[in-house]
Scaffold this active site. Structure first.
Site, short mmCIF file in Angstrom:
data_model
loop_
_atom_site.label_atom_id
_atom_site.label_comp_id
_atom_site.label_asym_id
_atom_site.label_seq_id
_atom_site.Cartn_x
_atom_site.Cartn_y
_atom_site.Cartn_z
N HIS A 63 18.98 -11.01 -99.28
CA HIS A 63 19.27 -10.01 -98.18
C HIS A 63 18.80 -10.80 -96.81
CE1 HIS A 63 18.13 -6.65 -95.31
NE2 HIS A 63 19.29 -6.54 -95.49
N GLU A 66 21.50 -13.15 -95.98
CA GLU A 66 22.48 -12.54 -95.46
C GLU A 66 22.51 -12.38 -93.97
OE1 GLU A 66 23.85 -8.46 -94.57
OE2 GLU A 66 23.35 -8.47 -96.55
N HIS A 67 21.21 -11.92 -93.42
CA HIS A 67 20.84 -11.76 -91.90
C HIS A 67 21.03 -13.04 -91.25
CE1 HIS A 67 19.34 -7.53 -91.18
NE2 HIS A 67 19.60 -7.74 -92.55
N GLU A 143 13.95 -2.51 -91.23
CA GLU A 143 14.99 -2.00 -91.98
C GLU A 143 14.48 -1.51 -93.26
OE1 GLU A 143 19.28 -3.16 -94.45
OE2 GLU A 143 18.50 -4.55 -92.79
#
Length: 450
Positions: A63, A66-67, A143
């Site tokens: 993840h 992905e950022h 997040e």
């Protein structure tokens, strides 16, 4: 860089039109679905890498990567990718799951080649700059705070998975444990990128107002210029047999108590030969597939034991599957009683079966859902990309539907009898603590998009 060309095309006859597939000699799979109703296109790149591939110490790295995919390449500065897409009137985003990571743009068809150029660039030329990573990992940690640590049910779900699974990486959160995020480095992310982001670990899906031969030509000129990489072996991580009920409690600020029950059940392996996954999918729909389904009708509308109830099961995935029952008890009722009530509804199916009307209603809902999903080019691209990345074939999409149509009442009753033994059961219970009126409440999670 190596120039390669696409190999011969193959076509699949789908229920709603032909799908053209190509495989580049660098291993990249390209799938084109024509839909000429509007001059738009959905362009998606799927990488077969997700949380299930991670290791303790760097959970959440898929993840985090992905950022970072939006933070610059050798050709583009941080943020340029999104600015270009927006400047062309398009929309873009990405998502990470247990099984895969995917990136997409919805754009006018005339701008498709530019999107392919951009994605091919960051497939091969990403720069994980320490300064950019230091800022972005703070975004990821925030997040996590908003989506998990400040959400009581999300905290329970995380604890639930860590209890249900002992060895399989399905026990780890997709976003990662906070301690791992705090100690993650730019090198961790860069190494993950160079290990897994290869054309032979990717599926590109294009759906919309396009010509397959033209898309193939553009793929040759963009993705086809990247040399195939050597992918690590993926070792099996078999979960030990569960031999008794497992329970976990979470006490956190919340408005209502909540109970989550999960059972170890099989997933779909062989589309043509397996039967239990289809029957389990139908069972979930009988319990919670429409407004008048059994759980809601009996426990919310009927006895009013609960304010909300649910059942769910996903028969596809790279890891183990669970069949879920969940609910929030009504005021004055307890989670212990609701747990018994939910289990009683499954036992009722096991003892008495389901009616022909229920079975036909569920099958009609299934077909309506398929029609709705395929009404958008994005929905079509999503379905194709997910199916291929999970190890199935494009033609399996319609085969699964055809198999679901053949599920019988006896099969549904049979799986209800065989898979809901408490020896395979995990129960998570949320006991609410008072909510601090002075603390700003985080918004509820709204999906995986970054």
């Amino acid at each position: 860089m190596v120039a390669v060309c696409a190999l011969g095309a193959t076509q699949v006859q789908a229920a709603d039109g032909d799908i053209t597939q190509y495989k580049l000699s660098n291993g990249l799979r390209l799938v084109v679905k024509e839909d000429h109703r509007a001059p738009t296109v959905a362009h998606m790149v799927w990488y077969k890498i997700g949380a299930i591939d991670e290791f303790n110490g760097t959970t959440g790295v898929s993840h985090a990567l992905e950022h970072m995919m939006f933070k610059g390449t050798k050709k583009l500065k941080p943020g340029d990718f999104s600015k270009i897409v927006a400047g062309l009137g398009g929309q873009e985003n990405a998502f990470t799951s247990r099984d895969y990571t995917a990136y997409f743009q919805q754009i006018q068809a005339k701008n498709l080649k530019r999107m392919m150029e951009l994605e091919a660039d960051r497939m091969h030329n990403l720069q994980v700059l320490p300064a950019e990573f230091k800022k972005e990992i703070q975004v990821v940690m925030e997040e996590r705070r908003m989506r998990t640590e400040d959400q009581a049910q999300a905290k329970l779900y995380e604890a639930f998975l860590a209890t249900a699974f002992e060895a399989n990486p399905a026990r780890r959160p997709v976003i990662g444990w906070m301690n791992d995020l705090e100690h993650m480095t730019a090198s961790d992310v860069a190494n993950w990128y160079h290990t897994w982001y290869e054309p032979n670990n990717a599926v590109v899906v294009v759906a919309g107002d396009v010509n397959p031969a033209q898309v193939k030509k553009w793929a040759d000129e963009t993705y086809g210029q990247i040399k195939a990489g050597t992918l690590p072996d993926r070792k099996p991580q078999v979960e030990p047999k569960q031999e008794g009920v497992r329970r976990v409690e979470v006490r956190a600020p919340a408005e209502n108590p909540y109970v989550l029950i999960g059972f170890k059940v099989p997933k779909l392996e062989d589309v043509a030969k397996d039967r239990d996954p289809y029957a389990l999918d139908v069972l979930a729909a009988v319990l919670d597939g429409y407004s008048g389904a059994r759980l809601n009708k009996s426990l919310v509308q009927g006895t009013q034991e609960a304010v909300s109830v649910g059942a769910s099961y996903d028969m596809t995935g790279r890891g183990p599957s669970l069949f879920y029952l969940e609910g929030t008890p009504a005021k004055g009722k307890t989670v212990d009683q609701l747990e018994k009530d939910l289990l009683a509804q499954v036992k009722k199916v096991a003892d008495d079966g389901i009616s022909e009307q229920e079975l036909e209603r569920v099958k009609s809902q299934l077909m309506a859902g398929q029609v709705y999903k395929r009404d958008s080019v994005f929905g079509q691209a999503m379905e194709i990309g997910q199916t291929l990345t999970l190890g199935f074939k494009v033609e399996d999409i319609d085969r699964m539907i055809d198999q679901m149509k053949t599920v019988t009442r006896a099969e549904v009753q049979d799986v209800a009898k065989r898979y809901f033994d408490t020896a395979q059961m995990t129960v998570g219970t949320l006991y609410p603590l008072p909510i601090d009126p002075n603390k700003k409440q985080a918004p509820a999670p709204s999906g995986m998009l970054h």
